[in-house]
Write a protein that holds these residues in place. Sequence first.
Motif, PDB file in Angstrom:
ATOM      1  N   ARG A  16       0.822  -1.228   0.000  1.00  0.00           N
ATOM      2  CA  ARG A  16       0.000   0.000   0.000  1.00  0.00           C
ATOM      3  C   ARG A  16       0.849   1.268   0.000  1.00  0.00           C
ATOM      4  O   ARG A  16       0.539   2.226  -0.694  1.00  0.00           O
ATOM      5  CB  ARG A  16      -0.938   0.025   1.203  1.00  0.00           C
ATOM      6  CG  ARG A  16      -2.083  -0.947   1.112  1.00  0.00           C
ATOM      7  CD  ARG A  16      -3.130  -0.507   0.098  1.00  0.00           C
ATOM      8  NE  ARG A  16      -2.957  -1.261  -1.112  1.00  0.00           N
ATOM      9  CZ  ARG A  16      -3.304  -0.877  -2.332  1.00  0.00           C
ATOM     10  NH1 ARG A  16      -3.861   0.275  -2.551  1.00  0.00           N
ATOM     11  NH2 ARG A  16      -3.105  -1.624  -3.370  1.00  0.00           N
ATOM     12  N   THR A  19       2.293   1.631  -3.405  1.00  0.00           N
ATOM     13  CA  THR A  19       1.229   2.044  -4.323  1.00  0.00           C
ATOM     14  C   THR A  19       0.883   3.517  -4.128  1.00  0.00           C
ATOM     15  O   THR A  19       0.719   4.266  -5.105  1.00  0.00           O
ATOM     16  CB  THR A  19      -0.029   1.174  -4.113  1.00  0.00           C
ATOM     17  OG1 THR A  19       0.323  -0.189  -4.365  1.00  0.00           O
ATOM     18  CG2 THR A  19      -1.156   1.587  -5.029  1.00  0.00           C
ATOM     19  N   SER A  20       0.794   3.959  -2.891  1.00  0.00           N
ATOM     20  CA  SER A  20       0.497   5.361  -2.614  1.00  0.00           C
ATOM     21  C   SER A  20       1.568   6.275  -3.195  1.00  0.00           C
ATOM     22  O   SER A  20       1.268   7.312  -3.788  1.00  0.00           O
ATOM     23  CB  SER A  20       0.374   5.605  -1.109  1.00  0.00           C
ATOM     24  OG  SER A  20      -0.773   4.973  -0.605  1.00  0.00           O
ATOM     25  N   THR A  23       1.353   6.156  -7.181  1.00  0.00           N
ATOM     26  CA  THR A  23       0.171   6.850  -7.706  1.00  0.00           C
ATOM     27  C   THR A  23       0.264   8.360  -7.504  1.00  0.00           C
ATOM     28  O   THR A  23      -0.192   9.128  -8.352  1.00  0.00           O
ATOM     29  CB  THR A  23      -1.129   6.305  -7.090  1.00  0.00           C
ATOM     30  OG1 THR A  23      -1.050   6.376  -5.658  1.00  0.00           O
ATOM     31  CG2 THR A  23      -1.394   4.870  -7.528  1.00  0.00           C
ATOM     32  N   ARG A  28      -1.997   9.939 -10.431  1.00  0.00           N
ATOM     33  CA  ARG A  28      -3.257   9.194 -10.337  1.00  0.00           C
ATOM     34  C   ARG A  28      -3.826   9.408  -8.938  1.00  0.00           C
ATOM     35  O   ARG A  28      -3.799   8.520  -8.093  1.00  0.00           O
ATOM     36  CB  ARG A  28      -3.013   7.736 -10.671  1.00  0.00           C
ATOM     37  CG  ARG A  28      -2.529   7.574 -12.106  1.00  0.00           C
ATOM     38  CD  ARG A  28      -2.399   6.147 -12.576  1.00  0.00           C
ATOM     39  NE  ARG A  28      -2.109   5.191 -11.548  1.00  0.00           N
ATOM     40  CZ  ARG A  28      -1.044   4.401 -11.541  1.00  0.00           C
ATOM     41  NH1 ARG A  28      -0.160   4.465 -12.492  1.00  0.00           N
ATOM     42  NH2 ARG A  28      -0.865   3.539 -10.572  1.00  0.00           N
ATOM     43  N   ASP A  30      -6.889   9.867  -7.649  1.00  0.00           N
ATOM     44  CA  ASP A  30      -7.994   9.048  -7.126  1.00  0.00           C
ATOM     45  C   ASP A  30      -7.473   7.727  -6.576  1.00  0.00           C
ATOM     46  O   ASP A  30      -7.860   7.305  -5.483  1.00  0.00           O
ATOM     47  CB  ASP A  30      -9.046   8.790  -8.209  1.00  0.00           C
ATOM     48  CG  ASP A  30      -9.888  10.012  -8.506  1.00  0.00           C
ATOM     49  OD1 ASP A  30      -9.886  10.960  -7.683  1.00  0.00           O
ATOM     50  OD2 ASP A  30     -10.547  10.029  -9.562  1.00  0.00           O
ATOM     51  N   SER A  31      -6.576   7.084  -7.305  1.00  0.00           N
ATOM     52  CA  SER A  31      -5.980   5.833  -6.826  1.00  0.00           C
ATOM     53  C   SER A  31      -5.133   6.081  -5.589  1.00  0.00           C
ATOM     54  O   SER A  31      -5.096   5.250  -4.677  1.00  0.00           O
ATOM     55  CB  SER A  31      -5.121   5.200  -7.926  1.00  0.00           C
ATOM     56  OG  SER A  31      -5.919   4.846  -9.024  1.00  0.00           O
ATOM     57  N   HIS A  32      -4.456   7.229  -5.567  1.00  0.00           N
ATOM     58  CA  HIS A  32      -3.643   7.597  -4.403  1.00  0.00           C
ATOM     59  C   HIS A  32      -4.524   7.712  -3.159  1.00  0.00           C
ATOM     60  O   HIS A  32      -4.179   7.199  -2.091  1.00  0.00           O
ATOM     61  CB  HIS A  32      -2.923   8.924  -4.679  1.00  0.00           C
ATOM     62  CG  HIS A  32      -2.106   9.408  -3.529  1.00  0.00           C
ATOM     63  ND1 HIS A  32      -0.873   8.871  -3.202  1.00  0.00           N
ATOM     64  CD2 HIS A  32      -2.337  10.384  -2.614  1.00  0.00           C
ATOM     65  CE1 HIS A  32      -0.395   9.498  -2.145  1.00  0.00           C
ATOM     66  NE2 HIS A  32      -1.253  10.421  -1.758  1.00  0.00           N
ATOM     67  N   TYR A  34      -7.437   6.273  -2.543  1.00  0.00           N
ATOM     68  CA  TYR A  34      -7.903   4.955  -2.100  1.00  0.00           C
ATOM     69  C   TYR A  34      -6.784   4.151  -1.442  1.00  0.00           C
ATOM     70  O   TYR A  34      -7.001   3.466  -0.444  1.00  0.00           O
ATOM     71  CB  TYR A  34      -8.513   4.172  -3.261  1.00  0.00           C
ATOM     72  CG  TYR A  34      -9.828   4.736  -3.707  1.00  0.00           C
ATOM     73  CD1 TYR A  34     -10.890   4.899  -2.816  1.00  0.00           C
ATOM     74  CD2 TYR A  34     -10.032   5.131  -5.025  1.00  0.00           C
ATOM     75  CE1 TYR A  34     -12.098   5.431  -3.210  1.00  0.00           C
ATOM     76  CE2 TYR A  34     -11.244   5.667  -5.434  1.00  0.00           C
ATOM     77  CZ  TYR A  34     -12.266   5.805  -4.526  1.00  0.00           C
ATOM     78  OH  TYR A  34     -13.468   6.342  -4.924  1.00  0.00           O
ATOM     79  N   SER A  35      -5.591   4.251  -1.990  1.00  0.00           N
ATOM     80  CA  SER A  35      -4.462   3.540  -1.406  1.00  0.00           C
ATOM     81  C   SER A  35      -4.141   4.092  -0.015  1.00  0.00           C
ATOM     82  O   SER A  35      -3.863   3.331   0.919  1.00  0.00           O
ATOM     83  CB  SER A  35      -3.240   3.658  -2.316  1.00  0.00           C
ATOM     84  OG  SER A  35      -2.194   2.874  -1.820  1.00  0.00           O
ATOM     85  N   ASP A  36      -4.222   5.423   0.125  1.00  0.00           N
ATOM     86  CA  ASP A  36      -3.968   6.022   1.439  1.00  0.00           C
ATOM     87  C   ASP A  36      -5.038   5.648   2.459  1.00  0.00           C
ATOM     88  O   ASP A  36      -4.738   5.477   3.633  1.00  0.00           O
ATOM     89  CB  ASP A  36      -3.864   7.539   1.325  1.00  0.00           C
ATOM     90  CG  ASP A  36      -2.496   7.977   0.822  1.00  0.00           C
ATOM     91  OD1 ASP A  36      -1.626   7.120   0.621  1.00  0.00           O
ATOM     92  OD2 ASP A  36      -2.306   9.194   0.640  1.00  0.00           O
TER      93      ASP A  36
END
Length: 155
Positions: A16, A19-20, A23, A28, A30-32, A34-36
């Motif tokens: 995670r 990924t944060s 992103t 990205r 929006d993905s950031h 959600y990952s956060d």
Amino acid sequence: MWDAPPRLFHWSIVVRVATSYVTARTGRIDSHFYSDYAVLALVLFRRGWGIAGNRTARFAALIRGPRTALAHLAEIARRAPGHNAAGGLMVALLLVLLLQAASGLFANDGLFEQGPLAGLVGPAWSDRFSAVHAVVINLLLTPSASISRRCCSLR
């Protein structure tokens, strides 16, 4: 040995956080977000499991003071089931991850995007949270950069 929840947490948090970071760097957002949210949920879960989990997962088994942790590092060959004294230093990492996730909730990028709670604190405070968010990611990346340099220089 650690039970399944801490093991799952450890690898999930690695994925995670990476990924944060990726992103955020690639725009990205929006993905950031959600990952956060997942990072925040994982850290909160681990805090709870550190209080109410099994004996080897509890923070009480970890926190023995810096002197004990350093002594353990000197004798790293000795292995014991569950967490060890040096692992207690990682509780600080959980606090840093919590600060990173929480500051992101109130942060903004100065242009278009802002965290879901940024409107609650106003622009000046949101800018402060943004600065904290930027500093803390560098704190998180510093140990991994150092490890990466050492790893690569050994080749």
